[in-house]
Design a protein around this motif. Sequence first.
Motif, PDB file in Angstrom:
ATOM      1  N   GLY A  92       0.797  -1.222   0.000  1.00 22.69           N
ATOM      2  CA  GLY A  92       0.000   0.000   0.000  1.00 22.69           C
ATOM      3  C   GLY A  92       0.828   1.269   0.000  1.00 22.69           C
ATOM      4  O   GLY A  92       0.427   2.280   0.571  1.00 22.69           O
ATOM      5  N   ILE A  93       2.001   1.213  -0.648  1.00 22.83           N
ATOM      6  CA  ILE A  93       2.907   2.354  -0.691  1.00 22.83           C
ATOM      7  C   ILE A  93       2.975   2.874  -2.121  1.00 22.83           C
ATOM      8  O   ILE A  93       3.205   2.102  -3.059  1.00 22.83           O
ATOM      9  CB  ILE A  93       4.332   1.941  -0.233  1.00 22.83           C
ATOM     10  N   ARG A  94       2.777   4.190  -2.297  1.00 20.69           N
ATOM     11  CA  ARG A  94       2.904   4.785  -3.626  1.00 20.69           C
ATOM     12  C   ARG A  94       4.354   5.195  -3.851  1.00 20.69           C
ATOM     13  O   ARG A  94       4.931   5.937  -3.047  1.00 20.69           O
ATOM     14  CB  ARG A  94       1.996   6.009  -3.755  1.00 20.69           C
ATOM     15  N   ARG A 102      16.074   1.091   0.388  1.00 20.42           N
ATOM     16  CA  ARG A 102      16.875  -0.105   0.625  1.00 20.42           C
ATOM     17  C   ARG A 102      16.125  -1.107   1.488  1.00 20.42           C
ATOM     18  O   ARG A 102      15.341  -0.733   2.368  1.00 20.42           O
ATOM     19  CB  ARG A 102      18.173   0.278   1.322  1.00 20.42           C
ATOM     20  N   TYR A 103      16.402  -2.390   1.243  1.00 22.31           N
ATOM     21  CA  TYR A 103      15.862  -3.443   2.092  1.00 22.31           C
ATOM     22  C   TYR A 103      16.299  -3.209   3.533  1.00 22.31           C
ATOM     23  O   TYR A 103      17.439  -2.827   3.802  1.00 22.31           O
ATOM     24  CB  TYR A 103      16.354  -4.810   1.620  1.00 22.31           C
ATOM     25  N   GLY A 104      15.385  -3.411   4.460  1.00 20.79           N
ATOM     26  CA  GLY A 104      15.690  -3.181   5.868  1.00 20.79           C
ATOM     27  C   GLY A 104      15.176  -1.851   6.374  1.00 20.79           C
ATOM     28  O   GLY A 104      15.317  -1.530   7.549  1.00 20.79           O
ATOM     29  N   ALA A 105      14.579  -1.063   5.465  1.00 19.33           N
ATOM     30  CA  ALA A 105      13.860   0.149   5.876  1.00 19.33           C
ATOM     31  C   ALA A 105      12.382  -0.197   5.938  1.00 19.33           C
ATOM     32  O   ALA A 105      11.853  -0.812   5.011  1.00 19.33           O
ATOM     33  CB  ALA A 105      14.100   1.270   4.875  1.00 19.33           C
ATOM     34  N   TYR A 106      11.717   0.185   7.017  1.00 19.05           N
ATOM     35  CA  TYR A 106      10.275  -0.097   7.105  1.00 19.05           C
ATOM     36  C   TYR A 106       9.482   1.121   6.658  1.00 19.05           C
ATOM     37  O   TYR A 106       9.678   2.232   7.161  1.00 19.05           O
ATOM     38  CB  TYR A 106       9.856  -0.467   8.527  1.00 19.05           C
ATOM     39  N   ILE A 107       8.584   0.904   5.701  1.00 20.74           N
ATOM     40  CA  ILE A 107       7.737   1.968   5.176  1.00 20.74           C
ATOM     41  C   ILE A 107       6.283   1.533   5.321  1.00 20.74           C
ATOM     42  O   ILE A 107       5.876   0.500   4.794  1.00 20.74           O
ATOM     43  CB  ILE A 107       8.072   2.268   3.700  1.00 20.74           C
ATOM     44  N   SER A 108       5.499   2.310   6.042  1.00 21.72           N
ATOM     45  CA  SER A 108       4.122   1.939   6.361  1.00 21.72           C
ATOM     46  C   SER A 108       3.195   2.157   5.169  1.00 21.72           C
ATOM     47  O   SER A 108       3.533   2.857   4.198  1.00 21.72           O
ATOM     48  CB  SER A 108       3.620   2.777   7.547  1.00 21.72           C
ATOM     49  N   SER A 109       2.020   1.589   5.270  1.00 21.11           N
ATOM     50  CA  SER A 109       1.011   1.785   4.233  1.00 21.11           C
ATOM     51  C   SER A 109       0.570   3.245   4.188  1.00 21.11           C
ATOM     52  O   SER A 109       0.583   3.943   5.208  1.00 21.11           O
ATOM     53  CB  SER A 109      -0.199   0.892   4.507  1.00 21.11           C
ATOM     54  N   GLY A 110       0.217   3.704   3.008  1.00 22.03           N
ATOM     55  CA  GLY A 110      -0.232   5.077   2.846  1.00 22.03           C
ATOM     56  C   GLY A 110       0.884   6.078   2.652  1.00 22.03           C
ATOM     57  O   GLY A 110       0.639   7.261   2.433  1.00 22.03           O
TER      58      GLY A 110
END
Length: 271
Positions: A92-94, A102-110
């Motif tokens: 759910g990330i635009r 980079r892998y290992g970064a957390y990005i929330s939905s929206g």
Amino acid sequence: MKVNVLKLEIDKIWDKKNTWIKKSDTIIKVVDHLENGYIRVSDCLNGKWVVNEWIKRAIIMFFFIKKMNTIELGPLEFYDKIPIKNKFREKGIRVVPHAIARYGAYISSGVVLMPSYVNIGAFIGKGTMIDTWATVGSCAQIGDRVHISGGVGIGGVLEPIQATPVIIENDVFIGSRCILVEGILIEKGSVLGANVVLTASTKIFDVTHDKSIEMKGIIPKYSVVIPGSYPKKFPSGTYYVPCAIIIGKRKESTDKKTSLNDALRTHNLVI
């Protein structure tokens, strides 16, 4: 593997570099947990931000055990150790080209990523906007509904291990070309005008009272901040050095957008 077991394992092998390759599964598991948001580099406990040093150790070990590899994305080619984050649609990330995380970064939905860069260990909360050419450094912690404007530079930190990353709490607005480094804490609801530069040694003056209040390292909640300068004596003369000036307070409102617009109009703030 449970988080407390991972922590014990990482702490156990940290000073035994010759064992890192053998324990690669444990190290990779920590980064997988970061990727999925099960753990984060810094947590707010009882109102105070605490650094999880063992996670930063695991990231450093991850760099050591990973090998350089060619990464191909259509006509684009990269050569690096860390994979690029993917499966944005399912999360759910635009993501607008050419945003890179980079892998290992957390990005929330929206979250919306305009052409920008997010490094390993970073945490980005729900509904946050990372605007064009903004950079989010390693382990930076960004809350919900934050707006990081174009060209903002948010510093990363892996070493020293105990160092606090840049932390931006919920509902904060960071104006264009701001630079935030060295573990600066921006508390919830604050608004930073364009070109504010904050380091651990930057003086911050609250001029909203009869007498100026000086502080460093923290922007109190709902502050409205602009860049400034103050005179400082050197052997060769007096020169003006950068500072940040708190010129007002943003209203605590359930309608955050209206509150932000009010703050910008009231203080004639450039963002």
